[in-house]
Design a protein around this motif. Structure first.
Motif, short mmCIF file in Angstrom:
data_model
loop_
_atom_site.label_atom_id
_atom_site.label_comp_id
_atom_site.label_asym_id
_atom_site.label_seq_id
_atom_site.Cartn_x
_atom_site.Cartn_y
_atom_site.Cartn_z
N TRP A 120 0.85 -1.18 0.00
CA TRP A 120 0.00 0.00 0.00
C TRP A 120 0.89 1.24 0.00
N VAL A 121 0.58 2.19 -0.90
CA VAL A 121 1.35 3.43 -1.02
C VAL A 121 0.68 4.55 -0.23
N GLY A 122 -0.64 4.66 -0.40
CA GLY A 122 -1.37 5.72 0.28
C GLY A 122 -2.81 5.76 -0.17
N ALA A 123 -3.61 6.58 0.50
CA ALA A 123 -5.04 6.66 0.21
C ALA A 123 -5.34 7.31 -1.13
N ASP A 124 -4.47 8.21 -1.59
CA ASP A 124 -4.68 8.92 -2.85
C ASP A 124 -4.19 8.07 -4.01
N CYS A 125 -5.09 7.75 -4.94
CA CYS A 125 -4.72 6.93 -6.11
C CYS A 125 -4.00 7.75 -7.19
N LYS A 126 -3.90 9.03 -7.04
CA LYS A 126 -3.10 9.88 -7.94
C LYS A 126 -3.47 9.66 -9.41
N GLY A 127 -4.75 9.46 -9.69
CA GLY A 127 -5.20 9.31 -11.06
C GLY A 127 -5.07 7.90 -11.62
N VAL A 128 -4.52 6.94 -10.87
CA VAL A 128 -4.41 5.57 -11.33
C VAL A 128 -5.77 4.92 -11.20
N THR A 129 -6.21 4.24 -12.24
CA THR A 129 -7.50 3.53 -12.19
C THR A 129 -7.24 2.03 -12.31
N ASN A 130 -8.24 1.26 -11.98
CA ASN A 130 -8.11 -0.21 -12.04
C ASN A 130 -7.98 -0.69 -13.46
#
Length: 174
Positions: free
Chosen positions: A164-174
């Motif tokens: 886990w990097v962090g709560a913010d997905c920084k625009g990355v989608t599944n």
């Protein structure tokens, strides 16, 4: 033995299938951005392409998606949703991987295992196991052996790990 591109893609697809099948198990994990590293060991498989030798547009597209590769290892970023974390078990297998069926699924506290039977570019059987040692880390392995469409023996072991990097997905989608 030379491995055809189609078989290499099928093997990568089976590995991706296995990793995509287990991002959240019965409430384990955290919603947000994950780094996922996958290492494949396929008999006769050449190394993954060196990103520095790809055209600049391809390099930029891969980096924009958080993907790096080298040797037999690929690292990518994945955004896990709260719905995936809350799900009671792993999500169903993705439809584009119809060639593999999963059976004997077992879940326990922080664990998941299942058997796979595949028919398509690769006909064979395999196993997947995953363990979460915390809500922010998991590791697992898939194995498959069988034959290719042209009758050559095939075996693959894929190890994977998610952090886990962090709560913010920084625009990355599944």
């Amino acid at each position: 033995m030379r491995v055809s591109r189609r078989i290499l893609i099928a093997g990568c697809g089976i590995a991706a299938l296995a990793v995509a099948a287990v991002p959240a198990i019965a409430g384990y994990g955290r919603a947000g951005l994950w780094d996922v590293t996958v290492t494949m060991d396929m008999a006769g498989m050449p190394n993954m392409p060196d990103m520095s030798k790809l055209p600049p547009q391809a390099q930029a597209a891969m980096r924009a998606r958080g993907v790096t590769m080298g040797g037999h290892t690929v690292t990518a970023q994945h955004c896990m949703t709260q719905a995936q974390v809350d799900a009671n078990g792993p999500p169903p297998m993705r439809q584009q991987r119809k060639e593999c069926k999963v059976s004997n699924m077992k879940t326990g506290p922080g664990t998941y295992s299942a058997d796979m039977t595949c028919a398509g570019n690769i006909t064979g059987t395999g196993h997947i196991q995953v363990a979460w040692d915390s809500p922010e880390h998991y590791a697992g392995k898939t194995t498959i052996s069988g034959t290719t469409t042209n009758g050559h023996p095939f075996s693959s072991t894929t190890s994977f790990e998610g952090r886990w990097v962090g709560a913010d997905c920084k625009g990355v989608t599944n």
